[in-house]
Design a protein around this motif. Structure first.
Motif, PDB file in Angstrom:
ATOM      1  N   ILE A  91       0.836  -1.202   0.000  1.00 14.00           N
ATOM      2  CA  ILE A  91       0.000   0.000   0.000  1.00 14.00           C
ATOM      3  C   ILE A  91       0.874   1.258   0.000  1.00 14.00           C
ATOM      4  N   LYS A  92       2.025   1.182   0.673  1.00 13.41           N
ATOM      5  CA  LYS A  92       2.963   2.327   0.646  1.00 13.41           C
ATOM      6  C   LYS A  92       3.462   2.578  -0.773  1.00 13.41           C
ATOM      7  N   VAL A  93       3.727   1.484  -1.490  1.00 10.90           N
ATOM      8  CA  VAL A  93       4.191   1.603  -2.882  1.00 10.90           C
ATOM      9  C   VAL A  93       3.158   2.360  -3.713  1.00 10.90           C
ATOM     10  N   HIS A  94       1.900   1.932  -3.586  1.00  7.65           N
ATOM     11  CA  HIS A  94       0.849   2.562  -4.402  1.00  7.65           C
ATOM     12  C   HIS A  94       0.597   4.002  -3.982  1.00  7.65           C
TER      13      HIS A  94
ATOM     14  N   ALA B 175       1.284  10.858   7.825  1.00  4.77           N
ATOM     15  CA  ALA B 175      -0.160  10.858   7.679  1.00  4.77           C
ATOM     16  C   ALA B 175      -0.750   9.515   8.098  1.00  4.77           C
ATOM     17  N   GLY B 176      -0.038   8.440   7.782  1.00  2.42           N
ATOM     18  CA  GLY B 176      -0.610   7.126   7.997  1.00  2.42           C
ATOM     19  C   GLY B 176      -0.127   6.427   9.246  1.00  2.42           C
ATOM     20  N   GLY B 177       0.840   7.024   9.975  1.00  2.00           N
ATOM     21  CA  GLY B 177       1.400   6.356  11.129  1.00  2.00           C
ATOM     22  C   GLY B 177       2.127   5.097  10.694  1.00  2.00           C
ATOM     23  N   ALA B 178       2.296   4.177  11.597  1.00  4.12           N
ATOM     24  CA  ALA B 178       3.044   2.966  11.290  1.00  4.12           C
ATOM     25  C   ALA B 178       2.174   1.979  10.508  1.00  4.12           C
ATOM     26  N   SER B 179       0.859   2.186  10.551  1.00  2.00           N
ATOM     27  CA  SER B 179      -0.031   1.250   9.877  1.00  2.00           C
ATOM     28  C   SER B 179      -0.133   1.590   8.402  1.00  2.00           C
ATOM     29  N   SER B 180      -1.075   1.021   7.738  1.00  3.07           N
ATOM     30  CA  SER B 180      -1.186   1.210   6.304  1.00  3.07           C
ATOM     31  C   SER B 180      -1.710   2.593   5.942  1.00  3.07           C
ATOM     32  N   GLY B 181      -2.204   3.321   6.893  1.00  2.00           N
ATOM     33  CA  GLY B 181      -2.745   4.639   6.586  1.00  2.00           C
ATOM     34  C   GLY B 181      -4.178   4.529   6.103  1.00  2.00           C
ATOM     35  N   ARG B 182      -4.844   5.671   6.039  1.00  2.23           N
ATOM     36  CA  ARG B 182      -6.237   5.670   5.604  1.00  2.23           C
ATOM     37  C   ARG B 182      -6.337   6.215   4.210  1.00  2.23           C
ATOM     38  N   ASP B 183      -6.895   5.458   3.346  1.00  2.49           N
ATOM     39  CA  ASP B 183      -7.306   5.999   2.070  1.00  2.49           C
ATOM     40  C   ASP B 183      -8.291   5.033   1.433  1.00  2.49           C
ATOM     41  N   ALA B 184      -8.947   5.509   0.394  1.00  2.65           N
ATOM     42  CA  ALA B 184      -9.960   4.682  -0.251  1.00  2.65           C
ATOM     43  C   ALA B 184      -9.334   3.909  -1.397  1.00  2.65           C
ATOM     44  N   ALA B 185      -9.853   2.722  -1.619  1.00  2.00           N
ATOM     45  CA  ALA B 185      -9.407   1.929  -2.764  1.00  2.00           C
ATOM     46  C   ALA B 185     -10.636   1.383  -3.475  1.00  2.00           C
TER      47      ALA B 185
ATOM     48  N   TYR C 283     -21.655  -3.146 -21.295  1.00  2.00           N
ATOM     49  CA  TYR C 283     -21.430  -3.623 -19.924  1.00  2.00           C
ATOM     50  C   TYR C 283     -20.658  -2.591 -19.105  1.00  2.00           C
ATOM     51  N   ARG C 284     -21.154  -2.322 -17.890  1.00  2.00           N
ATOM     52  CA  ARG C 284     -20.426  -1.443 -16.966  1.00  2.00           C
ATOM     53  C   ARG C 284     -20.030  -2.264 -15.749  1.00  2.00           C
ATOM     54  N   PRO C 285     -18.750  -2.403 -15.498  1.00  2.00           N
ATOM     55  CA  PRO C 285     -18.346  -3.202 -14.335  1.00  2.00           C
ATOM     56  C   PRO C 285     -18.807  -2.542 -13.035  1.00  2.00           C
ATOM     57  N   GLU C 286     -19.109  -3.378 -12.059  1.00  5.61           N
ATOM     58  CA  GLU C 286     -19.509  -2.853 -10.750  1.00  5.61           C
ATOM     59  C   GLU C 286     -18.242  -2.522  -9.958  1.00  5.61           C
ATOM     60  N   ILE C 287     -18.162  -1.250  -9.539  1.00 11.49           N
ATOM     61  CA  ILE C 287     -16.988  -0.824  -8.765  1.00 11.49           C
ATOM     62  C   ILE C 287     -17.469  -0.151  -7.500  1.00 11.49           C
ATOM     63  N   THR C 288     -17.028  -0.638  -6.356  1.00 12.79           N
ATOM     64  CA  THR C 288     -17.392  -0.021  -5.082  1.00 12.79           C
ATOM     65  C   THR C 288     -16.128   0.467  -4.396  1.00 12.79           C
ATOM     66  N   SER C 289     -16.301   1.138  -3.291  1.00  8.82           N
ATOM     67  CA  SER C 289     -15.158   1.735  -2.610  1.00  8.82           C
ATOM     68  C   SER C 289     -14.876   1.028  -1.295  1.00  8.82           C
ATOM     69  N   LEU C 290     -13.598   0.870  -1.012  1.00  5.49           N
ATOM     70  CA  LEU C 290     -13.175   0.224   0.240  1.00  5.49           C
ATOM     71  C   LEU C 290     -12.393   1.252   1.042  1.00  5.49           C
ATOM     72  N   GLN C 291     -12.784   1.437   2.300  1.00  8.19           N
ATOM     73  CA  GLN C 291     -12.069   2.374   3.163  1.00  8.19           C
ATOM     74  C   GLN C 291     -11.001   1.602   3.919  1.00  8.19           C
ATOM     75  N   ARG C 292      -9.726   1.955   3.679  1.00  6.88           N
ATOM     76  CA  ARG C 292      -8.631   1.237   4.339  1.00  6.88           C
ATOM     77  C   ARG C 292      -8.133   2.037   5.525  1.00  6.88           C
TER      78      ARG C 292
END
Lengths: 248, 352
Positions: A28-31, A83-93, A238-247
């Motif tokens: 996640i840090k890479v991205h 911003a994210g501390g030692a964990s993965s941080g918060r962002d949407a994916a 066709y439209r793919p279904e895309i939802t959001s994940l809060q990390r």
């Protein structure tokens, strides 16, 4: 800051290494850095290539020196840590939902995977569709996702003799990895199903269905649904279904 | 035959050994696993386009070892560079590293490469196949780009863009800019990104020994044979990106250099990266040719890149002293079409 390494990859390449393991937090840090560089940098950065645990940055050393680029990256990585501390941080994916018709002619190895793990076919499907998988990186062929997070309960060894031709859309298992073949190619993965949607279509305005850093959620569909979706894809409707994940 | 076509066109009479359409490459999509492809020898590719008076990134023909043959449907300015494939226009030898007019109906035939490995044919206006993800380069493994994603075949007809800019006169490349392709080449290498995974002895061996290009050498990569390179521990890494020119060393200890069609990621440790300006030498090397690697520093590598870029500017300025633009003779020839008939119009600035 748990130390990034800046490595040399030719006069136009700089590798930012966050670790040398397959790990969601590292990935996640890479991205996150890839995204920041796309937003914050000038024209000196030509392209970035995120992988499991590092980011390759192609740059023009006559526009921006390696030292300057290294400083920018260190600053961004530090800011990301803060911003994210030692964990993965918060962002949407994004979670991209992938319909799959399991078994039958589309999944010739589904029975093997079930037998190998002392499960029923339905249990394998239930486990495979139980959770979203992180796309750690794309590689091997255009649009091929290296996914993480599949349950060891449905792990299966590769074929001893790889198949010469695997149809585009095939979904497979190799060891404790799962993935799908966006284009027809040879391969040794155990094929358990097929998706009617296109993960890669160079003619399409959005040629790639998903990017590294997204999540894939597989969903079982019937043979009839497969056919219906296939027709929609062919008609460009066709439209793919895309939802959001809060990390985080 | 085409009538009133928007484009000039030419036809493949003989496709040669392995002939593809290539430009600068499909940069920008490696994050999606899309290989870059593009001309293997960027120097010869770019110089051929300069000779043809083309825009940067114009699509050209790349031929390998044994060249192709083409027939032109209209008068066409063409340029050739790279490997010397003994080109003949209607049976008459034409100079490599030059541009010339191929008249309507003429045939341009390339033979076996007597020096080098890859030749480029640039056509004034560039080849007009559809651009896929920003590039016309052929990547055959995924059937992307070029003509239907494949190598050229007999009978293939290709369109050429029309360039209504300044008329380009045939040009010759000055001898100083013509590379000599040798069978023993020195290749400059920047260590990394995983040079620390090799023993000191192995690194010394790598930079001291001679390696031979094996038969497994194509647009994707070159497998080399020579003294074994040993790793400190394992040869495998958690896969990371493969930069252009990356030198991978799998467990067997024999180097593999990753070229234009390389996969975007790989799982073997990389001892170093061939610098961009030296990839031209590799692109023109053949199985059996010998390589010695020379370790250089980062500032030296950047300087080599600067010199390469400067050479293109020097090539362009070497043509500025021709009569067409010399002082006092600001004469230009323009091609003008009136009701389908083409006229050459000469314009001269007369100052008093």
């Amino acid at each position: 800051m748990n130390g990034i390494k800046l490595l040399q990859a030719g006069e136009q390449g700089l590798v930012v290494e966050f670790g040398n393991i397959i790990d969601e937090v590292v990935n996640i840090k890479v991205h996150r850095l890839a995204k920041q560089l796309a937003q914050d940098s000038g024209s000196a950065i030509l392209e970035v290539v995120p992988t499991y645990r590092s980011l390759l940055v192609y740059f023009d050393p006559l526009e921006c020196s390696r030292r300057e680029l290294g400083e920018l990256i260190t600053r961004l990585a530090l800011a990301g840590e803060a911003a994210g501390g030692a964990s993965s941080g918060r962002d949407a994916a994004n979670i991209v939902h992938i319909p799959v018709c399991y078994g039958g002619e589309f999944g010739p190895d589904l029975d093997f995977v079930a037998t190998h793990n002392n499960l029923t076919v339905d249990q394998v499907i239930a486990i495979h569709t139980s959770t979203p998988y992180l796309v750690y990186m794309l590689g091997f062929t255009p649009g091929f996702p290296y996914l993480g997070g599949m349950s060891e309960q449905i792990a299966a060894p590769r074929l001893e003799k790889p198949r010469v031709k695997i149809a585009a859309g095939s979904v497979g298992i190799a060891g404790s990895q799962t993935g799908l073949y966006p284009v027809e190619s040879p391969g040794g993965w155990r094929i358990i199903g097929r998706t009617p949607i296109e993960a890669f279509n160079p003619e399409h305005p959005n040629p790639f269905l998903f990017a590294a850093g997204d999540y894939l959620q597989f969903k079982a569909v019937s043979r009839d649904e497969f056919g219906a979706i296939r027709r929609e894809v062919a008609a460009g409707a066709y439209r793919p279904e895309i939802t959001s994940l809060q990390r985080g | 035959m085409k009538v009133n076509s928007m484009f000039n066109s030419f036809t493949t009479i003989n496709p040669g050994f392995y002939t593809t359409i290539q430009d600068e490459g499909r940069w920008g999509y490696q994050a999606y696993g899309m290989p870059v492809a593009g001309a293997m020898d960027r120097y010869a590719y770019r110089v051929a386009n300069l000779l043809a008076g083309n825009q940067a990134n114009a699509a050209t023909i790349e031929m390998t070892m044994l060249g192709a043959a083409f027939k032109f449907d209209e008068n066409q300015l063409v340029a050739i560079g790279g490997a010397d494939m003994q080109a003949k226009l209607d049976g008459e030898s034409v100079s490599n590293w030059s541009s010339f007019l191929a008249p309507k109906g003429s045939e341009l035939r390339f033979g076996y490469a007597v020096s080098g490995c890859r030749a480029y044919l640039a056509l004034r206006g560039g080849i007009q196949v559809p651009s896929v993800l920003g590039s016309r380069s052929t990547y055959t493994r995924a059937k992307v780009g070029g003509l239907q994603g494949r190598a050229l075949q007999q009978g293939d007809s290709l369109d050429i863009g029309r360039d209504f800019g300044r008329e380009v006169r045939p040009r010759v490349l000055a001898a100083a800019f013509i590379p000599r392709y040798a069978q023993q080449i020195g290749i400059r290498v920047l260590p990394g990104p995983q040079d620390d995974m090799f023993t000191t002895e192995a690194t010394a061996t790598f930079f001291r020994s001679e390696y031979t290009i094996s038969d497994e050498a194509d647009r994707m990569g070159y497998r080399l044979e020579g003294p074994k390179i040993s790793h400190v521990g394992k040869a495998d890494i958690v896969s990371d990106a493969l930069p252009l020119g990356a030198i991978q060393i799998p467990a067997h200890g024999m180097p593999i250099i990753m070229m234009a069609d390389r996969q975007t990621t790989g799982g073997y440790a990389k001892i170093g990266t061939v610098i961009g300006p030296d990839l031209t030498k590799l692109a023109q090397a053949k199985p059996g040719d010998k390589i010695r690697f020379q370790k250089i520093t980062e500032p030296e590598a950047v300087e080599a890149l600067r010199q390469e870029r400067e050479s293109y500017l020097r090539i362009l300025s070497s043509w500025e002293e021709t009569p067409e633009s010399a002082p006092g003779g600001c004469k230009r020839t323009l091609k003008v079409a009136v009701q389908g008939v083409e006229y050459n119009v000469e314009i001269e600035e007369i100052s008093d």
